[in-house]
Design an enzyme around this catalytic site. Structure first.
Site, PDB file in Angstrom:
ATOM      1  N   GLY A  32       1.103   4.189   3.598  1.00  0.00           N
ATOM      2  CA  GLY A  32       2.128   3.608   2.943  1.00  0.00           C
ATOM      3  C   GLY A  32       3.391   4.548   2.502  1.00  0.00           C
ATOM      4  N   TRP A  75     -21.150  17.540   7.957  1.00  0.00           N
ATOM      5  CA  TRP A  75     -21.905  16.598   8.408  1.00  0.00           C
ATOM      6  C   TRP A  75     -22.179  16.181   9.840  1.00  0.00           C
ATOM      7  N   LYS A 120     -10.537  -5.731  10.882  1.00  0.00           N
ATOM      8  CA  LYS A 120      -9.224  -5.454  11.388  1.00  0.00           C
ATOM      9  C   LYS A 120      -8.983  -6.247  12.727  1.00  0.00           C
ATOM     10  N   ARG A 158     -13.651  20.888   0.641  1.00  0.00           N
ATOM     11  CA  ARG A 158     -14.848  21.518   0.578  1.00  0.00           C
ATOM     12  C   ARG A 158     -14.713  22.857   0.815  1.00  0.00           C
ATOM     13  N   HIS A 192     -12.038  10.698   4.542  1.00  0.00           N
ATOM     14  CA  HIS A 192     -12.573  10.989   6.193  1.00  0.00           C
ATOM     15  C   HIS A 192     -12.474  12.408   6.369  1.00  0.00           C
ATOM     16  N   TYR A 238     -15.656  -3.047   8.809  1.00  0.00           N
ATOM     17  CA  TYR A 238     -14.301  -2.980   8.876  1.00  0.00           C
ATOM     18  C   TYR A 238     -13.688  -3.155   9.999  1.00  0.00           C
ATOM     19  N   ARG A 258     -12.778  13.590  18.072  1.00  0.00           N
ATOM     20  CA  ARG A 258     -11.764  12.523  17.201  1.00  0.00           C
ATOM     21  C   ARG A 258     -10.383  12.902  17.808  1.00  0.00           C
ATOM     22  N   SER A 294      -6.955   0.009  13.547  1.00  0.00           N
ATOM     23  CA  SER A 294      -7.502   1.091  13.745  1.00  0.00           C
ATOM     24  C   SER A 294      -8.420   1.378  14.696  1.00  0.00           C
ATOM     25  N   SER A 295      -8.490   2.582  15.057  1.00  0.00           N
ATOM     26  CA  SER A 295      -9.140   2.861  16.621  1.00  0.00           C
ATOM     27  C   SER A 295     -10.529   2.460  16.364  1.00  0.00           C
ATOM     28  N   CYS A 296     -11.083   2.059  15.416  1.00  0.00           N
ATOM     29  CA  CYS A 296     -12.505   1.799  15.174  1.00  0.00           C
ATOM     30  C   CYS A 296     -12.764   0.244  15.691  1.00  0.00           C
ATOM     31  N   GLY A 345       0.844  -1.303   0.037  1.00  0.00           N
ATOM     32  CA  GLY A 345       0.025   0.224   0.064  1.00  0.00           C
ATOM     33  C   GLY A 345       0.841   1.343   0.056  1.00  0.00           C
ATOM     34  N   HIS A 346       2.056   1.373  -0.736  1.00  0.00           N
ATOM     35  CA  HIS A 346       2.961   2.176  -0.720  1.00  0.00           C
ATOM     36  C   HIS A 346       2.559   3.726  -1.382  1.00  0.00           C
ATOM     37  N   ARG A 347       1.386   3.639  -1.750  1.00  0.00           N
ATOM     38  CA  ARG A 347       1.112   4.851  -2.613  1.00  0.00           C
ATOM     39  C   ARG A 347      -0.131   5.663  -1.913  1.00  0.00           C
ATOM     40  N   GLY A 348      -0.398   4.932  -0.807  1.00  0.00           N
ATOM     41  CA  GLY A 348      -1.604   5.477   0.218  1.00  0.00           C
ATOM     42  C   GLY A 348      -1.179   6.419   1.152  1.00  0.00           C
TER      43      GLY A 348
HETATM   44  N1  LIG Z   1      -6.466   6.817   7.253  1.00  0.00           N
HETATM   45  C1  LIG Z   1      -6.572   6.704   8.681  1.00  0.00           C
HETATM   46  O1  LIG Z   1      -7.277   7.502   9.193  1.00  0.00           O
HETATM   47  C2  LIG Z   1      -6.373   5.676   8.996  1.00  0.00           C
HETATM   48  C3  LIG Z   1      -5.665   4.495   8.649  1.00  0.00           C
HETATM   49  N2  LIG Z   1      -5.673   3.469   9.302  1.00  0.00           N
HETATM   50  C4  LIG Z   1      -4.997   2.081   8.659  1.00  0.00           C
HETATM   51  O2  LIG Z   1      -3.899   2.446   7.835  1.00  0.00           O
HETATM   52  C5  LIG Z   1      -3.572   1.529   6.736  1.00  0.00           C
HETATM   53  C6  LIG Z   1      -3.504   2.345   5.370  1.00  0.00           C
HETATM   54  O3  LIG Z   1      -4.473   3.269   5.385  1.00  0.00           O
HETATM   55  P1  LIG Z   1      -4.645   4.698   4.359  1.00  0.00           P
HETATM   56  O4  LIG Z   1      -3.323   4.801   3.762  1.00  0.00           O
HETATM   57  O5  LIG Z   1      -5.528   5.715   5.061  1.00  0.00           O
HETATM   58  O6  LIG Z   1      -5.219   4.185   3.041  1.00  0.00           O
HETATM   59  P2  LIG Z   1      -5.198   4.453   1.784  1.00  0.00           P
HETATM   60  O7  LIG Z   1      -6.447   4.270   1.027  1.00  0.00           O
HETATM   61  O8  LIG Z   1      -4.800   5.835   1.584  1.00  0.00           O
HETATM   62  O9  LIG Z   1      -4.092   3.442   1.044  1.00  0.00           O
HETATM   63  C7  LIG Z   1      -4.446   2.243   0.940  1.00  0.00           C
HETATM   64  C8  LIG Z   1      -3.527   1.588   0.038  1.00  0.00           C
HETATM   65  O10 LIG Z   1      -3.843   0.067  -0.197  1.00  0.00           O
HETATM   66  C9  LIG Z   1      -3.685  -0.345  -1.429  1.00  0.00           C
HETATM   67  N3  LIG Z   1      -4.723  -1.330  -1.802  1.00  0.00           N
HETATM   68  C10 LIG Z   1      -6.142  -1.298  -1.590  1.00  0.00           C
HETATM   69  N4  LIG Z   1      -6.474  -2.305  -2.014  1.00  0.00           N
HETATM   70  C11 LIG Z   1      -5.510  -3.036  -2.509  1.00  0.00           C
HETATM   71  C12 LIG Z   1      -5.396  -4.331  -3.295  1.00  0.00           C
HETATM   72  N5  LIG Z   1      -6.449  -5.234  -3.523  1.00  0.00           N
HETATM   73  N6  LIG Z   1      -4.269  -4.618  -3.719  1.00  0.00           N
HETATM   74  C13 LIG Z   1      -3.167  -4.064  -3.520  1.00  0.00           C
HETATM   75  N7  LIG Z   1      -3.141  -2.750  -2.681  1.00  0.00           N
HETATM   76  C14 LIG Z   1      -4.173  -2.457  -2.421  1.00  0.00           C
HETATM   77  C15 LIG Z   1      -4.123   1.215  -2.259  1.00  0.00           C
HETATM   78  O11 LIG Z   1      -3.954   0.951  -3.631  1.00  0.00           O
HETATM   79  P3  LIG Z   1      -4.754   1.671  -4.625  1.00  0.00           P
HETATM   80  O12 LIG Z   1      -5.238   3.067  -4.231  1.00  0.00           O
HETATM   81  O13 LIG Z   1      -4.122   1.552  -5.861  1.00  0.00           O
HETATM   82  O14 LIG Z   1      -6.131   0.981  -4.511  1.00  0.00           O
HETATM   83  C16 LIG Z   1      -3.355   2.487  -1.334  1.00  0.00           C
HETATM   84  O15 LIG Z   1      -2.085   2.409  -1.684  1.00  0.00           O
HETATM   85  C17 LIG Z   1      -4.924   0.814   6.841  1.00  0.00           C
HETATM   86  O16 LIG Z   1      -4.569  -0.340   7.178  1.00  0.00           O
HETATM   87  C18 LIG Z   1      -5.872   1.650   7.735  1.00  0.00           C
HETATM   88  O17 LIG Z   1      -6.778   0.825   8.257  1.00  0.00           O
HETATM   89  C19 LIG Z   1      -5.636   3.294  10.586  1.00  0.00           C
HETATM   90  C20 LIG Z   1      -6.285   4.292  11.135  1.00  0.00           C
HETATM   91  C21 LIG Z   1      -6.702   5.701  10.368  1.00  0.00           C
HETATM   92  C1  LIG Z   2     -10.391   6.330  10.958  1.00  0.00           C
HETATM   93  C2  LIG Z   2     -11.805   6.003  11.223  1.00  0.00           C
HETATM   94  O1  LIG Z   2     -12.714   6.491  10.156  1.00  0.00           O
HETATM   95  C3  LIG Z   2     -14.035   6.258  10.366  1.00  0.00           C
HETATM   96  O2  LIG Z   2     -14.647   6.660  11.381  1.00  0.00           O
HETATM   97  P1  LIG Z   2     -14.976   8.335  11.827  1.00  0.00           P
HETATM   98  O3  LIG Z   2     -13.897   8.636  12.695  1.00  0.00           O
HETATM   99  O4  LIG Z   2     -16.276   8.388  12.100  1.00  0.00           O
HETATM  100  O5  LIG Z   2     -14.758   8.969  10.453  1.00  0.00           O
HETATM  101  P2  LIG Z   2     -14.861  10.118   9.509  1.00  0.00           P
HETATM  102  O6  LIG Z   2     -13.505  10.997   9.512  1.00  0.00           O
HETATM  103  O7  LIG Z   2     -15.598   9.770   8.335  1.00  0.00           O
HETATM  104  O8  LIG Z   2     -15.801  11.068  10.150  1.00  0.00           O
HETATM  105  C4  LIG Z   2     -15.677  11.689  11.663  1.00  0.00           C
HETATM  106  C5  LIG Z   2     -16.783  12.713  11.995  1.00  0.00           C
HETATM  107  O9  LIG Z   2     -16.861  13.649  11.140  1.00  0.00           O
HETATM  108  C6  LIG Z   2     -17.976  14.086  10.848  1.00  0.00           C
HETATM  109  N1  LIG Z   2     -18.002  14.846   9.558  1.00  0.00           N
HETATM  110  C7  LIG Z   2     -18.516  16.071   9.208  1.00  0.00           C
HETATM  111  N2  LIG Z   2     -18.261  16.459   7.999  1.00  0.00           N
HETATM  112  C8  LIG Z   2     -17.684  15.256   7.417  1.00  0.00           C
HETATM  113  C9  LIG Z   2     -17.022  15.080   5.917  1.00  0.00           C
HETATM  114  O10 LIG Z   2     -17.292  15.880   5.303  1.00  0.00           O
HETATM  115  N3  LIG Z   2     -16.865  13.893   5.692  1.00  0.00           N
HETATM  116  C10 LIG Z   2     -16.567  12.811   6.615  1.00  0.00           C
HETATM  117  N4  LIG Z   2     -16.057  11.793   6.280  1.00  0.00           N
HETATM  118  N5  LIG Z   2     -17.044  13.089   7.918  1.00  0.00           N
HETATM  119  C11 LIG Z   2     -17.352  14.200   8.311  1.00  0.00           C
HETATM  120  C12 LIG Z   2     -18.672  12.659  10.542  1.00  0.00           C
HETATM  121  O11 LIG Z   2     -20.094  12.878  10.602  1.00  0.00           O
HETATM  122  C13 LIG Z   2     -18.209  12.168  12.060  1.00  0.00           C
HETATM  123  O12 LIG Z   2     -18.947  12.466  12.971  1.00  0.00           O
HETATM  124  C14 LIG Z   2     -14.309   4.837  10.195  1.00  0.00           C
HETATM  125  O13 LIG Z   2     -15.188   4.870   9.523  1.00  0.00           O
HETATM  126  C15 LIG Z   2     -13.052   4.004  10.023  1.00  0.00           C
HETATM  127  O14 LIG Z   2     -12.834   4.098   8.693  1.00  0.00           O
HETATM  128  C16 LIG Z   2     -11.790   4.405  10.934  1.00  0.00           C
HETATM  129  O15 LIG Z   2     -11.026   3.549  11.299  1.00  0.00           O
END
Ligand SMILES: NC(=O)C1=CN([C@@H]2O[C@H](COP(=O)(O)OP(=O)(O)OC[C@H]3O[C@@H](n4cnc5c(N)ncnc54)[C@H](OP(=O)(O)O)[C@@H]3O)[C@@H](O)[C@H]2O)C=CC1
Ligand SMILES: C[C@H]1O[C@H](OP(=O)(O)OP(=O)(O)OC[C@H]2O[C@@H](n3cnc4c(=O)[nH]c(N)nc43)[C@H](O)[C@@H]2O)[C@@H](O)[C@@H](O)C1=O
Length: 325
Positions: free
Chosen positions: A32, A218, A156, A203, A195, A152, A225, A123-125, A26-29
């Site tokens: 990662g 929303w 996890k 926005r 998120h 999800y 958080r 994840s904290s969820c 997941g190095h492009r996320g």
């Molecule tokens: N973002 C957050 O707030 C949080 C994230 N995490 C955890 O951190 C980790 C990374 O999250 P984050 O970086 O935010 O996610 P992103 O969506 O930014 O990145 C996820 C990465 O996984 C790759 N990927 C998804 N599906 C596949 C697949 N089938 N095969 C190969 N690669 C795949 C994506 O590639 P592509 O885009 O090309 O599909 C992308 O590079 C996750 O495990 C998540 O649960 C935990 C807590 C909070």
């Molecule tokens: C990391 C964590 O992220 C997810 O949980 P979450 O914390 O609830 O995620 P969120 O960032 O989407 O929202 C946080 C709060 O914010 C409010 N909110 C306002 N306005 C917007 C808005 O414009 N977009 C979003 N997404 N939320 C909004 C929204 O209504 C909520 O009250 C998990 O599903 C799971 O993926 C996980 O592990």
């Protein structure tokens, strides 16, 4: 495996050999890419990276062949199906199915092909909707999950348990870190599926550029958080690879929480939008509060560095430089 007095420290160093082959899945996320930046800054020279289209981690045979051919020494699993509250609620089958597939394939193939150590990210969820605050690691599986992200969360939780089971049965060094809500460069800025932080940043930015008078946010604004900059998370990941080899998962948080209303005001200020906020209470709030207790990690010697304000400024700068408007 840990053989020190408390049984949680690795026997060999992750940082010692900068030529070790490390697969960052997941190095492009968001996560990662931050881990890759961190490892490169530390001087690691042998990172094994595959895009989703080069290697679909849901395909068991492909993952198996990849590990058989490449034989990485370390694996950091940051590939997953990820999204905000709306995406989690709308695509439950993908959130449970894809995540179970990716993590099962990567964890099992890593073990079978001699990976020395693997780090899984949850994840904290994973914690119950009404967990005690701040949430200790022991709160896992003590009461029902938040419905908007239970699919999800179940995937996890299975990942944590799989790492534990492989450690117990095979004496294999698989560890799990549970990050709080993350943000930073390379985040997903999709208008609905992101998120809250990147969603609001986009926005507010578009409202500023278009001269809009108001922006819809929303929910009620009351949920709390905890946010951590992804560079801090990447630092914690390297710290865990070096210092921790225990059975239990470890929380990775900033220790600081804000209400969504406070966050919205802060993002608005950083972006420079001067209009009004309008709250859409038909949208879900999700879990009311999820501040993690990260004292176990702190006790090992790790602390976050980036404040929310500085992190927001840095992220908005990245957004302006990188996103096609
Ligand atoms: N973002 C957050 O707030 C949080 C994230 N995490 C955890 O951190 C980790 C990374 O999250 P984050 O970086 O935010 O996610 P992103 O969506 O930014 O990145 C996820 C990465 O996984 C790759 N990927 C998804 N599906 C596949 C697949 N089938 N095969 C190969 N690669 C795949 C994506 O590639 P592509 O885009 O090309 O599909 C992308 O590079 C996750 O495990 C998540 O649960 C935990 C807590 C909070
Ligand atoms: C990391 C964590 O992220 C997810 O949980 P979450 O914390 O609830 O995620 P969120 O960032 O989407 O929202 C946080 C709060 O914010 C409010 N909110 C306002 N306005 C917007 C808005 O414009 N977009 C979003 N997404 N939320 C909004 C929204 O209504 C909520 O009250 C998990 O599903 C799971 O993926 C996980 O592990």
């Amino acid at each position: 495996m840990g053989d020190n007095s408390n049984g949680t420290a690795p026997v060999s160093s992750f940082l010692a050999d900068k030529s070790a082959k490390i697969f960052v899945a997941g190095h492009r996320g968001l996560v990662g890419s931050a881990i890759v930046r961190k490892l490169r800054n530390l001087g690691f020279t042998n990172l094994l990276l595959r895009t989703h289209s080069e290697l679909d981690l849901t395909r068991q045979n492909d993952v198996e062949s990849f590990f058989a051919a490449e034989k990485p020494r370390f694996v950091i699993l940051a590939a997953a199906k990820v999204g905000g509250i709306h995406a989690n609620k709308t695509y439950p089958a993908e959130f449970i199915g894809i995540n179970l597939q990716i993590q099962t394939n990567v964890i099992d193939s890593s073990y079978r092909h001699g990976v020395q150590k693997l780090l899984f990210l949850g994840s904290s969820c994973i914690y119950p909707k009404f967990a005690p605050q701040p949430i200790p690691e022991e709160a896992l599986l003590t009461s029902p999950l938040e419905p908007t992200n239970e699919w999800y969360a179940v995937a996890k939780i299975a990942g944590i348990k799989m790492c534990q089971a492989y450690r117990i049965q095979y004496d294999w060094d698989a560890i799990s870190g549970m990050p709080t809500n993350l943000y930073g460069p390379n985040d997903n800025f999709h208008p609905e599926n992101s998120h809250v932080l990147p969603g609001l940043m986009r926005r507010f930015h578009e409202a500023k550029v278009n001269g809009a008078k108001e922006v819809v946010v929303w929910g009620t604004g009351s949920p709390l958080r905890e946010f951590l900059h992804v560079d801090d998370l990447a630092d914690a990941v390297v710290f865990l690879m070096e210092k921790y080899s225990g059975l239990g998962h470890l929380n990775v948080g900033s220790g600081k929480e804000v209400t969504i209303k406070e966050l919205a005001e802060l993002v608005k200020e950083v972006v420079g939008f001067e209009g009004a906020l309008v709250w859409d209470s038909s949208k879900p709030d999700g879990t009311p509060r999820k501040l993690m207790d990260s004292s176990k990690l702190a006790g090992l010697g790790w602390t976050p560095k980036v404040s929310l304000k500085d992190g927001l400024v840095d992220t908005y700068k990245w957004y302006l430089e990188n996103l096609k408007q």
